[in-house]
Design a protein around this motif. Structure first.
Motif, PDB file in Angstrom:
ATOM      1  N   ASN A  54      -2.710  13.857   2.064  1.00 24.18           N
ATOM      2  CA  ASN A  54      -3.662  12.580   1.916  1.00 24.18           C
ATOM      3  C   ASN A  54      -3.465  11.480   2.831  1.00 24.18           C
ATOM      4  O   ASN A  54      -4.520  10.890   3.416  1.00 24.18           O
ATOM      5  N   LEU A  55      -2.101  11.451   3.272  1.00 27.63           N
ATOM      6  CA  LEU A  55      -1.864  10.424   4.353  1.00 27.63           C
ATOM      7  C   LEU A  55      -2.736  10.750   5.608  1.00 27.63           C
ATOM      8  O   LEU A  55      -3.268   9.932   6.270  1.00 27.63           O
TER       9      LEU A  55
ATOM     10  N   GLU B  43       0.723  -1.227  -0.088  1.00 26.69           N
ATOM     11  CA  GLU B  43      -0.108  -0.003   0.204  1.00 26.69           C
ATOM     12  C   GLU B  43       0.797   1.417  -0.007  1.00 26.69           C
ATOM     13  O   GLU B  43       0.466   2.441  -0.836  1.00 26.69           O
TER      14      GLU B  43
ATOM     15  N   LEU C 218       0.972  14.366  -0.945  1.00 27.46           N
ATOM     16  CA  LEU C 218       1.043  13.037  -0.290  1.00 27.46           C
ATOM     17  C   LEU C 218       0.624  13.004   1.233  1.00 27.46           C
ATOM     18  O   LEU C 218       0.156  12.298   1.655  1.00 27.46           O
TER      19      LEU C 218
ATOM     20  N   ARG D  88       1.007   4.222  -2.716  1.00 27.37           N
ATOM     21  CA  ARG D  88       0.695   5.535  -2.635  1.00 27.37           C
ATOM     22  C   ARG D  88       1.655   6.489  -2.862  1.00 27.37           C
ATOM     23  O   ARG D  88       1.417   7.683  -3.353  1.00 27.37           O
TER      24      ARG D  88
ATOM     25  N   ASP E 250      -6.647  10.234   4.529  1.00 33.29           N
ATOM     26  CA  ASP E 250      -7.060   8.986   4.237  1.00 33.29           C
ATOM     27  C   ASP E 250      -6.750   7.947   5.152  1.00 33.29           C
ATOM     28  O   ASP E 250      -7.548   6.951   5.496  1.00 33.29           O
TER      29      ASP E 250
END
Length: 239
Positions: free
Chosen positions: A200-201, A138, A197, A142, A204
């Motif tokens: 988004n971490l 994952e 990134l 990502r 998400d």
């Protein structure tokens, strides 16, 4: 608001409800009486993206080093994931950093002799652990490096190296990731990729990120911003 008086975390509180980091009245004096931090209190809630801004010498790097367990305060208390950092000896702090804290540096700090995949999994190997393959897959997806895992850092662009460093910081599933000027060595396009990134971490995966930066455009990507000057937090806002 990031500047409320923190309520000390305790290990009796379920992990998902603990703040990731709590600093209470933290001061740091350097030799000669230079005060790098002056009674700073700050709570970083779990699953948030906080940017710490300030000019050179404002204390932001000292704040990060103490919050990450790389240094200890002269006075005050520090908790990371509910653990009182200032009470731990250096060995225990090293274990805490290895297991519960991730780091992303401006200079990437990837080992040139290792493949990208080996760089990402290095923290696990140093801890004598094996990678959770689904989590590793994952992370690689990502950060967008599925076709680069066998390459060495010198074969990658700066942006790719920094995205690999982000994956390395996350491989142990840390309570908090500290990013020290993570876009400082990148061109504007690569910088935006890394900031996107990180955001988004948080959104998400409910990851906690604390980013030290002098760049207002980078700080704008965070959910919360505090500004430091002369060892104190002088401004805080919710973005």
């Amino acid at each position: 608001m990031r500047l409320r008086q923190p309520t000390p975390a305790t290990t009796s509180v379920p992990p998902e409800q603990r703040p990731a980091v709590v600093l209470t009245e933290v001061s740091k004096l350097h030799p000669g009486g230079v005060r790098a931090l002056d009674a700073v209190s700050l709570t970083v809630e779990r699953g948030t993206f906080l940017a710490v801004m300030g000019p050179s010498g404002s204390g932001k790097s000292t704040l990060m080093n103490i919050a990450a367990g790389l240094d200890v305060p002269t006075s005050g208390t520090v908790e990371v994931d509910g653990r009182p950092v200032e009470r731990l000896d250096e060995t225990a702090r090293a274990v805490l950093r290895r297991e519960r804290v991730g780091f992303v540096f401006q200079s990437y700090q990837l080992l040139p002799s290792l493949s990208l995949l080996d760089n990402i999994t290095l923290p696990l190997r140093l801890a004598g652990r094996t990678a959770d393959q689904s989590w590793l897959d994952e992370l690689i997806d990502r950060v967008g490096l599925r076709d680069r895992t066998g390459h060495r850092p010198t074969e990658l662009s700066g942006g790719q190296q920094q995205r690999a460093a982000v994956a390395r910081a996350l491989i142990t599933r840390p309570a908090v990731v500290f990013a020290d000027e993570p876009t400082g060595a990148l061109d504007s396009h690569s910088a935006q990729d890394v900031l996107r990134l990180l955001r988004n971490l948080v959104e998400d995966l409910h990851q906690t990120v604390v980013m030290v930066t002098h760049d207002a455009s980078a700080a704008a990507r965070a959910q919360h911003v505090v500004v430091m000057r002369d060892g104190r937090i002088v401004e805080g806002q919710v973005a």
